[in-house]
Design a protein around this motif. Sequence first.
Motif, PDB file in Angstrom:
ATOM      1  N   ALA A 124       7.531  11.975  17.994  1.00  0.00           N
ATOM      2  CA  ALA A 124       7.080  10.656  17.539  1.00  0.00           C
ATOM      3  C   ALA A 124       7.065  10.651  16.032  1.00  0.00           C
ATOM      4  N   ILE A 125       7.370   9.512  15.470  1.00  0.00           N
ATOM      5  CA  ILE A 125       7.359   9.384  14.010  1.00  0.00           C
ATOM      6  C   ILE A 125       6.376   8.281  13.649  1.00  0.00           C
ATOM      7  N   VAL A 126       5.436   8.604  12.772  1.00  0.00           N
ATOM      8  CA  VAL A 126       4.498   7.587  12.294  1.00  0.00           C
ATOM      9  C   VAL A 126       4.600   7.538  10.776  1.00  0.00           C
ATOM     10  N   VAL A 127       4.759   6.348  10.278  1.00  0.00           N
ATOM     11  CA  VAL A 127       5.040   6.176   8.853  1.00  0.00           C
ATOM     12  C   VAL A 127       4.108   5.081   8.328  1.00  0.00           C
ATOM     13  N   THR A 128       3.655   5.207   7.082  1.00  0.00           N
ATOM     14  CA  THR A 128       2.840   4.098   6.552  1.00  0.00           C
ATOM     15  C   THR A 128       3.589   3.418   5.417  1.00  0.00           C
ATOM     16  N   ALA A 129       3.395   2.132   5.344  1.00  0.00           N
ATOM     17  CA  ALA A 129       3.933   1.373   4.213  1.00  0.00           C
ATOM     18  C   ALA A 129       2.737   0.919   3.396  1.00  0.00           C
ATOM     19  N   ASP A 130       2.602   1.508   2.224  1.00  0.00           N
ATOM     20  CA  ASP A 130       1.370   1.326   1.451  1.00  0.00           C
ATOM     21  C   ASP A 130       1.659   0.658   0.121  1.00  0.00           C
ATOM     22  N   GLN A 131       0.789  -0.287  -0.237  1.00  0.00           N
ATOM     23  CA  GLN A 131       0.975  -0.960  -1.516  1.00  0.00           C
ATOM     24  C   GLN A 131       0.789  -0.017  -2.691  1.00  0.00           C
ATOM     25  N   LEU A 132      -0.052   0.993  -2.512  1.00  0.00           N
ATOM     26  CA  LEU A 132      -0.365   1.855  -3.656  1.00  0.00           C
ATOM     27  C   LEU A 132       0.782   2.784  -3.991  1.00  0.00           C
ATOM     28  N   ALA A 133       1.803   2.845  -3.096  1.00  0.00           N
ATOM     29  CA  ALA A 133       2.887   3.776  -3.358  1.00  0.00           C
ATOM     30  C   ALA A 133       3.866   3.232  -4.373  1.00  0.00           C
ATOM     31  N   VAL A 134       3.771   1.955  -4.677  1.00  0.00           N
ATOM     32  CA  VAL A 134       4.693   1.365  -5.640  1.00  0.00           C
ATOM     33  C   VAL A 134       3.901   0.878  -6.852  1.00  0.00           C
ATOM     34  N   PRO A 135       4.577   0.695  -7.982  1.00  0.00           N
ATOM     35  CA  PRO A 135       3.828   0.250  -9.156  1.00  0.00           C
ATOM     36  C   PRO A 135       3.216  -1.136  -8.969  1.00  0.00           C
ATOM     37  N   ASP A 136       2.289  -1.466  -9.885  1.00  0.00           N
ATOM     38  CA  ASP A 136       1.457  -2.654  -9.691  1.00  0.00           C
ATOM     39  C   ASP A 136       2.233  -3.946  -9.655  1.00  0.00           C
ATOM     40  N   ASP A 137       3.426  -3.989 -10.315  1.00  0.00           N
ATOM     41  CA  ASP A 137       4.090  -5.296 -10.358  1.00  0.00           C
ATOM     42  C   ASP A 137       4.638  -5.690  -9.012  1.00  0.00           C
ATOM     43  N   HIS A 138       4.879  -4.676  -8.169  1.00  0.00           N
ATOM     44  CA  HIS A 138       5.556  -5.007  -6.920  1.00  0.00           C
ATOM     45  C   HIS A 138       4.598  -4.938  -5.761  1.00  0.00           C
TER      46      HIS A 138
ATOM     47  N   TYR B 216       6.875   4.376  14.437  1.00  0.00           N
ATOM     48  CA  TYR B 216       5.744   3.457  14.277  1.00  0.00           C
ATOM     49  C   TYR B 216       5.483   3.277  12.795  1.00  0.00           C
ATOM     50  N   VAL B 217       5.272   2.039  12.392  1.00  0.00           N
ATOM     51  CA  VAL B 217       4.957   1.801  10.980  1.00  0.00           C
ATOM     52  C   VAL B 217       3.541   1.227  10.895  1.00  0.00           C
ATOM     53  N   LEU B 218       2.689   1.940  10.170  1.00  0.00           N
ATOM     54  CA  LEU B 218       1.326   1.460   9.959  1.00  0.00           C
ATOM     55  C   LEU B 218       1.316   0.664   8.660  1.00  0.00           C
ATOM     56  N   TYR B 219       0.759  -0.514   8.718  1.00  0.00           N
ATOM     57  CA  TYR B 219       0.662  -1.288   7.479  1.00  0.00           C
ATOM     58  C   TYR B 219      -0.692  -1.970   7.421  1.00  0.00           C
ATOM     59  N   GLY B 220      -1.081  -2.374   6.225  1.00  0.00           N
ATOM     60  CA  GLY B 220      -2.373  -3.040   6.072  1.00  0.00           C
ATOM     61  C   GLY B 220      -2.695  -3.168   4.596  1.00  0.00           C
ATOM     62  N   GLU B 221      -3.760  -3.870   4.281  1.00  0.00           N
ATOM     63  CA  GLU B 221      -4.149  -4.040   2.882  1.00  0.00           C
ATOM     64  C   GLU B 221      -4.627  -2.718   2.324  1.00  0.00           C
ATOM     65  N   LYS B 222      -4.869  -2.777   1.019  1.00  0.00           N
ATOM     66  CA  LYS B 222      -5.298  -1.547   0.362  1.00  0.00           C
ATOM     67  C   LYS B 222      -6.665  -1.146   0.877  1.00  0.00           C
ATOM     68  N   GLY B 223      -6.763   0.059   1.324  1.00  0.00           N
ATOM     69  CA  GLY B 223      -8.082   0.574   1.667  1.00  0.00           C
ATOM     70  C   GLY B 223      -8.563   0.225   3.049  1.00  0.00           C
ATOM     71  N   THR B 224      -7.665  -0.090   3.987  1.00  0.00           N
ATOM     72  CA  THR B 224      -8.138  -0.419   5.329  1.00  0.00           C
ATOM     73  C   THR B 224      -8.150   0.781   6.248  1.00  0.00           C
ATOM     74  N   GLY B 225      -7.566   1.921   5.838  1.00  0.00           N
ATOM     75  CA  GLY B 225      -7.697   3.115   6.668  1.00  0.00           C
ATOM     76  C   GLY B 225      -6.413   3.627   7.266  1.00  0.00           C
ATOM     77  N   LYS B 226      -5.286   3.441   6.569  1.00  0.00           N
ATOM     78  CA  LYS B 226      -4.038   3.917   7.162  1.00  0.00           C
ATOM     79  C   LYS B 226      -3.975   5.434   7.123  1.00  0.00           C
ATOM     80  N   SER B 227      -4.318   6.009   5.970  1.00  0.00           N
ATOM     81  CA  SER B 227      -4.236   7.470   5.863  1.00  0.00           C
ATOM     82  C   SER B 227      -5.197   8.134   6.820  1.00  0.00           C
ATOM     83  N   LEU B 228      -6.370   7.538   6.996  1.00  0.00           N
ATOM     84  CA  LEU B 228      -7.328   8.150   7.903  1.00  0.00           C
ATOM     85  C   LEU B 228      -6.885   8.025   9.348  1.00  0.00           C
ATOM     86  N   THR B 229      -6.171   6.936   9.653  1.00  0.00           N
ATOM     87  CA  THR B 229      -5.618   6.829  11.009  1.00  0.00           C
ATOM     88  C   THR B 229      -4.629   7.957  11.262  1.00  0.00           C
TER      89      THR B 229
END
Lengths: 371, 238, 406
Positions: free
Chosen positions: A282-296, A95-108
Motif C-alpha cells: 500500500a502507498i500512502v502519500v500526503t499533499a501538504d501546503q507546508l511543503a511548498v513555499p508560501d506563494d504557492h 492513497y493521498v491524504l490532504y487537508g489544511e495546515k495542521g489538521t493531522g496528516k503526519s500523525l495519521t
Amino acid sequence: MLSRSWRHLCRRYSQAVTFRTTENSPSQHNEKQEGLFYTMNPDLCKQLFGHGGFPKSFQLQTKTFTETAIMVRQPALDLMNCIRASDMDKPVIRYVLYGEKGTGKSLTIAHLLHYVHEEGYLIVHVPWVSEWLRRVPRHKEMSNSQTREGLVDLPLDAAAWLIHFKSQNQTLLKSGDLKISKDYVWSKRETTEAGAPLAALVEHGISRVKYACDVVDALVDELKILSTNKQCKTFVAIDGFNSFFYPLTRLNTPTKKKVKPEEVTLTNSFLKLTNNDWSNGAIVVTADQLAVPDDHQESYLPRYLLYKKGFEHLDPFVPIEVGRYNEKEFLCCAEYYRDRLWLRGPKEIETELKFTSACNPYRFMEQCAPL
Amino acid sequence: MANNIRILNKCIPWYPSSYLLPRISGLLQAREYSRPTSFPDYFQNPVFRKEDQAKLIESSELSKIAALPMKPPAVYETSSVYHDPLVNKLINHVMEMGKKQLARSLVEKSFENIKRAQIERYHLATTPEAKAKIELDPKKILHKAIENAKPLLQLQPIKRGGITYQVPGPITEKRSLFLAIKWLLEATYEKERTVHFPKQFAWELLDAANNTGKVVKRKQDLHRLCEANRAYAHYRWQ
Amino acid sequence: MYFNTIKMSHVIIKQLLPHTKSFCVKFRNPAVCNVFNYSTKVTTTSSENALENLTDWETLSRKKKISKAMKAYLERSQEHDEFMKRQQFEYNIGKRHLANMMGEDPETFTQKDVDRAIEYLFPSGIYDPAARPLMKPPEEVFPARKAAEFDEAGRPHHFLFYTGKPSYFKLMYDAAENIQQLYNFQDKIIRKKATADPNGSLNLSSSVWLTKDQLEQVLVETITDLEYNNFKLVMQRLVSLPHAYKVKEFIEKYRKPLASQKFALEIPKPSYDAEGRAFITTYECLRKKARGDVTVRAPGTGKITINGKDLTYFEDVQSREQVMFPLIFTEMQDRVDIECNIEGGGPSGQSGAIRWGIAWGLRSFVDADMIQKMHVAGLLTRDFRRRERKKPGQPGARKKPTWKKR
C-alpha cells in the motif's frame, strides 16, 4: 513492580476514561475508540520514529507530556479498513491524504505506521521530503551522480534515510529472509551479489556514503520485486509528496544553477516506487501546503498541490481528507490537555478556544500553550 | 428661493447617521482639522470583564453608568476569561514599531517555555507537597515575578547647593510597575545571540518569581542605595 | 388754582435755586419766566397760553434731547427687528416653495425635511460640511442681539452694565451668592445639630458643564477663556458643597445633559427569511477604513461566515477574539449564525467593524438587561476614530522635529 503497573492501570481506569483508551494496538482500533487517545510504547516510538516521523512540535509535546499519545480519528480508521480489505494480488492502491495546515496528516501516517508495523509489513517511510529538497544549510553536500548523467546526488541525506529504514525494519531485516535478486557492482572491489540479505545492501549504503543514493535506487527495485513475489508486504509512506513536483528546489549546483526535483536521484527513486506496477502493498502519500513555499500555498486540495505532473503520476488514487476536530474530538482533546496539565483554567475557556482555533488541531495546541 | 439658502461658515460636525455623540452646536475647538481623533472627556471607560460587571451590579451602579456614553474597548481587549490587563501591558512594552502580532507571539512563546519548564519540574518532583508547590500557570508566575521586581522607593536627583543628591522618595504604583517591566525586558535583552527572546524571557521570569536573578538583584540594589541615602531624605521638603 | 401753584412754585423756586447768573436760563416754566421778564418784548400770555405751555416732569423729560447713542441704538434695533421679520417671512415662504418643489405637503414640512431637500437639490462636493449650502430659520443663522440695555434717559437697566459683560458677571455674582447661602445653611444645620434632607442629592453624572460657545450663546456675550475657566471653577465649587441640591435649578441651567440612551431606543424587529429563521442585517459597519454589513440569524449553530470563508479568514488570534467577543459576552455563541461581508481596511479595522455589527444586531435577540450590560462594556459604541492626518512642518501627526533649546 507489578503492583505499581497495576496501580497505574487502576488509576487510569478510574480517571473517568473519557479521553483515553487502553486499547494500544492499532489493529484493534475501530469506531468505538474514535476521538480517544491511545499511548504508544516509548521503545516502539524510538524504533519507528527515531529519525523523523513526528512533526517537531509534536516531538516537543511528547517530551512535555512524558508520553506519546495519538488520537484515533476517522481518516486513519478508514485507511486501515481499506488496507485490510484490499486485494493483495492487484497492483498497489495509492492513497493521498490532504487537508489544511495542521489538521493531522503526519500523525495519521504515524498511526498507520504503528498499525502496519504490528501487521508485519516492511516499512518504507520518508518523514518529510522537503527536508531533502528545501532545507539547505550553509553547505549542502551534493555531488554529481556517477551512475546517471546530469543528476545530482544527496549522499548524506540518503545515508540518513537508510539508517532510518534500518531502524524501522529491524525485526524483518534481522530475520534475513529477504534476499536480493541481482548483482550490484559498486566499484572494482565492492559488489553485492545476488542472494545476499537485504540488510547487507543497506549496511553497504550506510557505510559507503558515496554510493548511498544508488543503494536507495537498488533498494527500491528489490523491494518491488520482493513484494510482487509475495516474500514481504510493503507499506510506503511519504510525507510531503508534493514537493517532488514543485518546479524548483532550494538546491544550487556548484555552478549556481537551480536544481529541479527531477534532477535529484532520490526523487527518481521514490517516483519509481510510487508507480503502481507492483503489488502486495500500500502507498500512502500526503499533499501538504507546508511543503511548498508560501506563494504557492493558496489551496490545500491535491489537484493544486500536486501540479499536473504529480497528478498524472499518481492517477488513479484514493483521496482521503483529514479534517478538523469535530465536537467530540475537540472535547476529548481538551480533556487530555487538562489531564496533562497543558490547559488550565475554567471550563468557559474551551468554548472560546473552539472558535478562536476554529477546531484546527495544531492551532488549538498552539493557543493552549500560554494558558 | 436663492436668498433663503444661507451658505455660512458655521461648523456643524459631521458624523455617521447612527452616531451617538450629542451635536456640538457652535464653533468646534480645533478649527482647521475638524475631525476629533479621540473620544471627548465625558466618555467613560468601558467595563467589559465579567467580574467587574458583577461587582458593579452588586453595588447597583450599573444603571447609573449605563446612562453615560461609553468608549468602545480596545482591539486587544476581550471579555474572555484568559485576558489579563497585565499581560496586555507587557505585550505593549515588548512591542516595537507597532508590530503587535509579533510581540504577542513572543510573549506567548515565552509563556509556553515557562509552562514546559514547570511541567518538567512537576514530573520530576516526587512527593505531592512538592508538586503542589510548583506553580504551573505562566500568568501567575508573571504576576509573582512582577511583584518581586517592583521597587518600593525611587531615587530622585535633587540639587542643593550645587551638589545633586540622590534622594529616596516614594513611588507611584504605575511607575513602579513600569520600572519592573522595564528591568525585566532590559535583563532579557542582555542575552547571548544564540538564545532567543522567548527562552531568555522565560528564564528571567522564573528567576524573578523565585526571588533570584538579575532583576530582583537590581531592585535590591536600589533599595540598598535608598537605605544608604536615608540621611538626605529631608531634602525633599526643604 | 393754577395761579396759586405758580406762586407757590415761584416761591419755592426762588428759595431753592441758588443765586447764579444763569438761573434765568433754567426756568423753563414760561409763566415763571414771564413773571421775571421785564422786557417789553414779552408777549402777553393769556391764561390759555399759559395753560397750554404748562408741563409736568414727564413732558419735561420727553422734550429733553435724546442722546445720540440712544438714538442710534433705537434706530439699529428697529432696523434689526424689521430685518428679522423680513427674514422670517422669506424663510417661511421659501420653505413652502421647497415643499412644493419636493412634492410634499407644505404644512408638515419640518426642518429635517428642509435639510434633506437642500442636500438633494444642491449636492455639494465641498469638504467642510459647514461650507455647504444651508437653510435654517433666521434665529439660528443670525446671532442673537441683546434687548435695550438702557432706558431713554441713558440709564442702564442692569446694575452691572458698566462692567461691559453684565450677564456674565451677574451669573458669577449669583453663583457667589448661592455659595454664601449654602455656607449659612450649613452653619445653621450645624448649630441646630439637625440633619439635612437625606433625599436631596444632585445627580451630575449624566451631564456636563456648558462649553464656552454654548455659554456665549446663552449669555449673548463673548467670553474669554480665562473667564470661562473662572466660571467653571465657581460652579464646581458650588457643586462640591454638601447641600448643593438646594440650588439645583440654578445648576441645571448651566449643565447640558448627555444624550446616550439611543442604543436602547429603536431596536429593529427581526425579519424572517425563507426558512422561517429570524435575522437582522446591520449595514454600514465602519471602523477605520473597513466597511461592511453583518447579518445575525437565529436560531443557529454558531457558524460564522466572513466573505464566504470561515473564521479562518482572519489569520491572527486577536482578530478572531474580537469577532467572538460580543458572542461570548452575551453567551449566544451557539445560538446564532453570523454572515458578514467586509471590505477595506486591515485585520484590526475589519474585525472591529464586525464586532460592532454583531453587537448591534444582537440587540434584537437579547433582553434589555443584557443590552445595558453590552453598553457598559462599550460594545455598542461606534468607533469613529480615524487616522489623524500628518501636519505640514512636522514629521507625523503629533511628532515634532527635534526640540532645540536654542
